[in-house]
Design a protein around this motif. Structure first.
Motif, short mmCIF file in Angstrom:
data_model
loop_
_atom_site.label_atom_id
_atom_site.label_comp_id
_atom_site.label_asym_id
_atom_site.label_seq_id
_atom_site.Cartn_x
_atom_site.Cartn_y
_atom_site.Cartn_z
N THR A 166 19.93 17.77 72.14
CA THR A 166 21.30 18.13 72.52
C THR A 166 22.32 17.94 71.42
OG1 THR A 166 21.48 15.94 73.50
CG2 THR A 166 21.05 17.77 75.01
N ILE A 167 22.08 17.01 70.52
CA ILE A 167 23.06 16.81 69.45
C ILE A 167 22.87 17.92 68.42
CG2 ILE A 167 23.94 15.26 67.68
CD1 ILE A 167 23.02 12.93 69.25
N PRO A 168 23.93 18.67 68.12
CA PRO A 168 23.78 19.74 67.13
C PRO A 168 23.48 19.17 65.74
CG PRO A 168 25.94 19.83 68.23
CD PRO A 168 25.29 18.57 68.66
N VAL A 169 22.76 19.95 64.93
CA VAL A 169 22.34 19.42 63.62
C VAL A 169 23.51 19.05 62.73
CG1 VAL A 169 20.03 20.34 63.37
CG2 VAL A 169 21.98 21.79 62.82
N PHE A 170 24.64 19.76 62.89
CA PHE A 170 25.74 19.39 61.99
C PHE A 170 26.34 18.03 62.35
CE2 PHE A 170 29.05 20.64 64.96
CZ PHE A 170 28.50 21.73 65.65
N VAL A 171 26.15 17.62 63.61
CA VAL A 171 26.58 16.27 63.99
C VAL A 171 25.57 15.25 63.50
CG1 VAL A 171 27.16 14.75 65.91
CG2 VAL A 171 27.83 17.15 65.99
N THR A 172 24.28 15.55 63.73
CA THR A 172 23.24 14.65 63.24
C THR A 172 23.40 14.44 61.74
OG1 THR A 172 21.82 15.96 64.68
CG2 THR A 172 20.77 14.18 63.46
N SER A 173 23.59 15.54 61.01
CA SER A 173 23.66 15.42 59.55
C SER A 173 24.87 14.57 59.15
CB SER A 173 23.70 16.79 58.89
OG SER A 173 24.68 17.59 59.49
N MET A 174 25.99 14.81 59.82
CA MET A 174 27.19 14.03 59.52
C MET A 174 26.94 12.55 59.77
SD MET A 174 30.05 14.54 58.36
CE MET A 174 31.30 15.74 58.59
N LEU A 175 26.30 12.23 60.89
CA LEU A 175 26.03 10.83 61.21
C LEU A 175 25.10 10.21 60.18
CD1 LEU A 175 25.58 10.96 65.10
CD2 LEU A 175 27.42 9.86 63.81
N LEU A 176 24.05 10.95 59.82
CA LEU A 176 23.10 10.43 58.83
C LEU A 176 23.80 10.14 57.51
CD1 LEU A 176 19.96 12.68 59.46
CD2 LEU A 176 20.20 10.25 59.94
N ILE A 177 24.66 11.08 57.10
CA ILE A 177 25.38 10.90 55.83
C ILE A 177 26.29 9.68 55.93
CG2 ILE A 177 27.13 11.90 54.30
CD1 ILE A 177 25.99 14.65 54.98
N LEU A 178 26.99 9.59 57.04
CA LEU A 178 27.94 8.50 57.23
C LEU A 178 27.22 7.15 57.17
CD1 LEU A 178 30.95 8.69 57.68
CD2 LEU A 178 30.56 8.39 60.13
N ILE A 179 26.11 7.07 57.90
CA ILE A 179 25.42 5.78 57.98
C ILE A 179 24.70 5.43 56.67
CG2 ILE A 179 23.57 4.49 59.15
CD1 ILE A 179 24.27 6.23 61.66
N PHE A 180 23.88 6.36 56.20
CA PHE A 180 23.00 6.01 55.07
C PHE A 180 23.64 6.20 53.70
CE2 PHE A 180 20.09 6.76 58.59
CZ PHE A 180 19.37 5.56 58.56
N ALA A 181 24.60 7.10 53.59
CA ALA A 181 25.20 7.32 52.27
C ALA A 181 26.53 6.60 52.14
CB ALA A 181 25.38 8.81 52.03
N VAL A 182 27.37 6.71 53.17
CA VAL A 182 28.72 6.15 53.02
C VAL A 182 28.75 4.66 53.35
CG1 VAL A 182 31.10 6.32 53.78
CG2 VAL A 182 29.76 8.40 53.43
N TRP A 183 28.18 4.26 54.52
CA TRP A 183 28.27 2.85 54.89
C TRP A 183 27.25 1.98 54.18
CZ3 TRP A 183 28.81 3.83 60.88
CH2 TRP A 183 30.11 4.30 61.12
#
Lengths: 309, 534
Positions: A141-158
């Motif tokens: 259900t989660i669209p890929v652009f949301v998944t990708s944003m979350l992944l970037i936020l968690i693993f790259a930014v935080w």
């Protein structure tokens, strides 16, 4: 079997022609052309000259036959948005990142999904099952652009563990692959769970248990094999869908893949590339279903391809 | 022991090799997105390869205060009758392959553009007014009749159809084309990194065609003004969307990023000193098919002009990304007239009265209309769709009319505008050169809107060739007043872009100008040669 394959190949060719005509007509019925400037028009004389240069001044049916004649010789023309190379060169260049990331995504996501689905089915209504269902529902259900944003936020930014985006260093592949893997993982978890449960309820399993076969052998030798058919049905189409690149994932992770060309070729009226991409997809789906049919037969001897049961 | 010695040797060698790499400064920057067909600005503007303008040296360009600065030219003079300009080039300019850069390369660039389907060709007619341009592009005259001449290696003569007092600023988009390369390879010279030659401050190292990103390096052969302070420049269109650019910036993968409205508060709190604003010299406005009902009635158009609450629009839905526009010219742009801009007020009563005068009291009997806007990226993506919805609500409330909205891809929108396939449009326009004639020209004698207003054309033609600058500005003000009185357009907003810049990026390029704006890559030649990285 051989006769069936020949018939299927012929039907592929037929589908191919029908699709090409439809795409060609749709493409040309959209207003605007490849040399209509975005802001200010070029003079009529110059535009006519450019249209003539690419053979776009000829009647539609002539253009169609010229193009398809080229296709027969594996010549898909020159993409208007990338002169200096052929459509074939462009696709073989841009497809690599999409194939690597999307392909690995499916190859990693699908087995994990199968494991998750099996664990869920064998531990029905336990916490494992609930976790698996939640993961599957979220993944679907989660669209890929949301998944990708979350992944970037968690693993790259935080956490700063991985780069946010880019290509081609392999450490930049991890996040997009994770993103791509979510869908096959979720799909496979759901399909496997219901297929395994379905098989477990069949009489033959009871017979096998009565026969005294170990649970392990029942599951791995009999249940799995019988549950595999629906999984085969979804595998190849999913592989094609993912391995031709997602415009969202590729844009979010700045991957120079094929995804964006599906959109840009339509936007800029890049007729040659648009046709080639559509034909490529058509061809791959045809082949995928052909292979799926053959795989069915191998998995279940009762299924006879071509209705010769 | 032997192993240790060998290891030490390897370490020393590795260190020696890595020192130059560390000393290199590389800036990673977002870049506007184009199709990336040819790496030649004089072949295509809308589909050009990223950074193609930085590879070449223009005749002149603008610094951060929008002062025109000579680049390839050293000086220029206008003839007595105002029709001929003579540009003197700097000596010692060369192409990156060592060939001398001559006047011939500049003349050839335009001759070639006029005859080979240049998508920016209109510019040299409507902005440049080069003698014979129209005839040559339409194929009715030979290219040799163009008003362009390379008098000698360092002298270019340009003849215009009418005096063009602002011609030097037009030359900011005049780049040379390597004639020796075209003679050898045709247009294909600009398709491959190995055959591209440059004359500007940067050279090309690599070009990823799939996303049109490039790596440029400081040129070794460039002798013109403004040599880069950085060694490498990575320009990446995939970083242009703030949704992608900001995460990459936060992860240290980019040196600055544009921001969308949602990101502004976050970025401002984390990087209070890194926020940069730029009032883009651009205007979004409503235009019409003046011949089609109901907009063939000036009262209807006037009603629309007064029905827009620009202050509310820019303080709510377009907060931080646009400022109100009362004029086709943006504030700070030459010829901007604050008095005329002040006329664009929100006056619902006046709007209703105009609509009633047109025969539609309270909107009764007014046909449903559909406003067409262009679906595009960049700053307009954030502004235009939101604005269309605002206008829809506003016109319903104030005028009692139903405005439907339709987004179209670029070519269809343009086709609709040119072919008058609809009667009302939201049109954005960003300046191409720094002179009022740029904005007035888009409505001149057909222009891009198919407007033919004889009185307007007469004033604009006079203003375009007037050599006294005060008189010119007065004439343009007159033309603008006529636009307002006839309701030719409804100016809506001027876009503002916001970016966040890394504190490692320093130099004049990232410092705001006297108006408080930082142009970043919109003044590419200035910006990328005036930044450095700690």
């Amino acid at each position: 079997m051989l006769g069936h394959i020949i018939r299927r190949v012929l039907s592929v060719a037929f589908t191919f022609i029908i699709v090409s005509v439809i795409i060609f007509l749709m493409m040309h019925s959209v207003p605007g052309g490849p040399f209509d400037a975005n802001d200010m028009p070029v003079s009529e004389a110059v535009r006519a000259k450019m249209m003539a240069q690419w053979g776009l001044d000829q009647p539609l049916h002539v253009q169609y036959f010229n193009y398809m004649w080229g296709v027969l010789h594996l010549d898909f023309g020159v993409p208007f948005q990338s002169p200096g190379e052929t459509v074939v060169e462009l696709i073989s260049r841009a497809w690599v990142p999409s194939l690597v990331l999307g392909g690995l995504g499916v190859l990693i996501g699908a087995p994990l999904g199968i494991l998750l689905g099996m664990a869920a089915a064998l531990n029905r209504n336990s916490w494992i099952d609930y976790v698996a269902s939640t993961v599957a529902t979220l993944g679907l259900t989660i669209p890929v652009f949301v998944t990708s944003m979350l992944l970037i936020l968690i693993f790259a930014v935080w956490l700063n563990w991985l780069p946010a985006s880019g290509w081609p260093q392999p450490n930049r592949w991890i996040l997009p692959i994770a993103c791509y893997a979510a869908i096959p993982l979720a799909t496979y978890a759901r399909y496997t769970r219901s297929a395994v449960l379905d098989t477990l309820n069949r009489p033959f399993v009871t017979v096998l248990r009565a026969k005294g076969l170990s649970e392990r052998r029942i599951i791995f030798q009999h249940v799995m094999r019988n549950s595999a058919i629906p999984l085969v049905t979804v595998f190849l189409p999913m592989f094609i869908g993912t391995a031709t690149g997602s415009i969202f994932v590729e844009a979010m992770f700045r991957v120079p893949g094929l995804g964006a060309y599906f959109v840009s070729s339509i936007q800029v009226r890049d007729y040659t590339l648009q046709m080639a991409l559509m034909l490529l997809i058509t061809f791959m789906y045809c082949i995928a279903y052909l292979l799926s049919d053959i795989a069915y037969a191998l998995l279940n001897p009762r299924i006879r391809v071509g209705g010769a049961e | 022991m032997n192993t240790l010695v060998r290891l030490a040797g390897v370490l020393v060698a590795a260190t020696a090799l890595s020192i130059p790499a560390f000393a290199q400064t590389t800036v990673v920057a977002p870049s506007g997105s184009t199709a990336g067909t040819y790496m030649d600005y004089m072949k295509t503007v809308y589909d050009r390869g990223t950074g193609s303008e930085l590879l070449q040296i223009p005749i002149a360009t603008f610094d951060k205060e929008f002062e025109l600065t000579p680049m390839a030219a050293e000086s220029w003079t206008q003839s007595e009758d105002g029709l001929t300009w003579t540009f003197k080039l700097r000596s010692g300019l060369v192409w990156s392959d060592g060939e001398p850069l001559t006047a011939e390369d500049f003349v050839f660039a335009l001759q070639h553009a006029a005859t080979s389907g240049y998508d920016f060709a209109w510019y040299w007619d409507f902005a440049g007014g080069i003698k014979g341009w129209k005839e040559v592009t339409e194929g009715t005259a030979d290219v040799s009749t163009l008003g362009l001449k390379a008098v000698d290696d360092l002298t270019i003569e340009v003849t215009t159809v009418a005096p063009k007092p602002y011609l030097p600023s037009v030359t900011s988009l005049w780049y040379p084309v390597p004639k020796h390369k075209v003679d050898e390879l045709g247009d294909d010279w600009s398709l491959d990194v190995s055959t591209i030659v440059s004359s500007g401050p940067f050279e090309i190292e690599s070009w990823e065609k799939s996303n049109n990103s490039v790596v440029l390096t400081k040129s070794d052969t460039y002798t013109g003004p403004w040599s880069p302070m950085i060694d490498r420049l990575e320009l990446d269109p995939t970083l242009n969307a703030p949704e992608v650019g900001l995460p990459a910036f936060l992860a240290g993968d980019a040196d600055y990023s544009f921001l969308n409205t949602g990101q502004v508060p976050v970025a401002t709190s984390r990087y209070p000193d890194g926020i940069r604003k730029n009032a883009v010299f651009a205007t979004s406005y409503i235009s019409y098919d003046l011949d089609a009902a109901p907009f063939n009635d000036v009262n209807v158009r006037r009603a629309f002009y007064y029905a827009v609450n620009r202050d509310e629009l820019t303080s709510t839905v377009l907060k931080d990304i646009a400022i109100p526009a009362g004029s086709i010219l943006p504030p700070g742009y030459p010829g901007y007239n604050p008095d005329i801009a002040a006329e664009a007020v929100f006056d619902p009563e006046k709007a209703k009265k105009f609509l009633a005068d047109a025969g539609f009291p309270n909107g009764e009997g007014f046909p449903d209309v559909e406003i067409w806007y262009r679906d595009e990226g960049g700053y307009n993506k954030a502004i235009v769709p939101a604005m269309a919805q605002y206008l829809q609500a506003e016109f319903k409330e104030v005028l009692g009319i139903t405005l439907n909205i339709r987004a179209l891809p670029g070519p269809e929108w343009m086709d609709g505008l040119r072919g008058k396939k609809n009667n009302i449009f939201i049109a954005p326009y960003e300046y191409d050169y720094l002179d009022p004639s740029n904005f007035y020209g888009i409505f001149y004698n057909g222009g891009r809107h198919g407007y033919f207003i004889p009185e307007y054309d007469e004033i604009v033609a006079k203003a375009d060739s007037e050599s006294d600058w005060d008189t010119r500005y007065k004439l343009y003000a007159e033309a603008e007043q006529l636009m307002i009185d006839q309701g030719l357009i409804v100016p809506l907003v001027h876009p503002v872009t916001i970016a966040v810049v890394s504190d490692q990026l320093t130099g004049d390029g990232v410092q705001p100008n006297s108006l408080g704006f930082t142009q970043l890559d919109r003044l590419g030649h200035y910006f990328f040669t005036h930044i450095t990285k700690q």
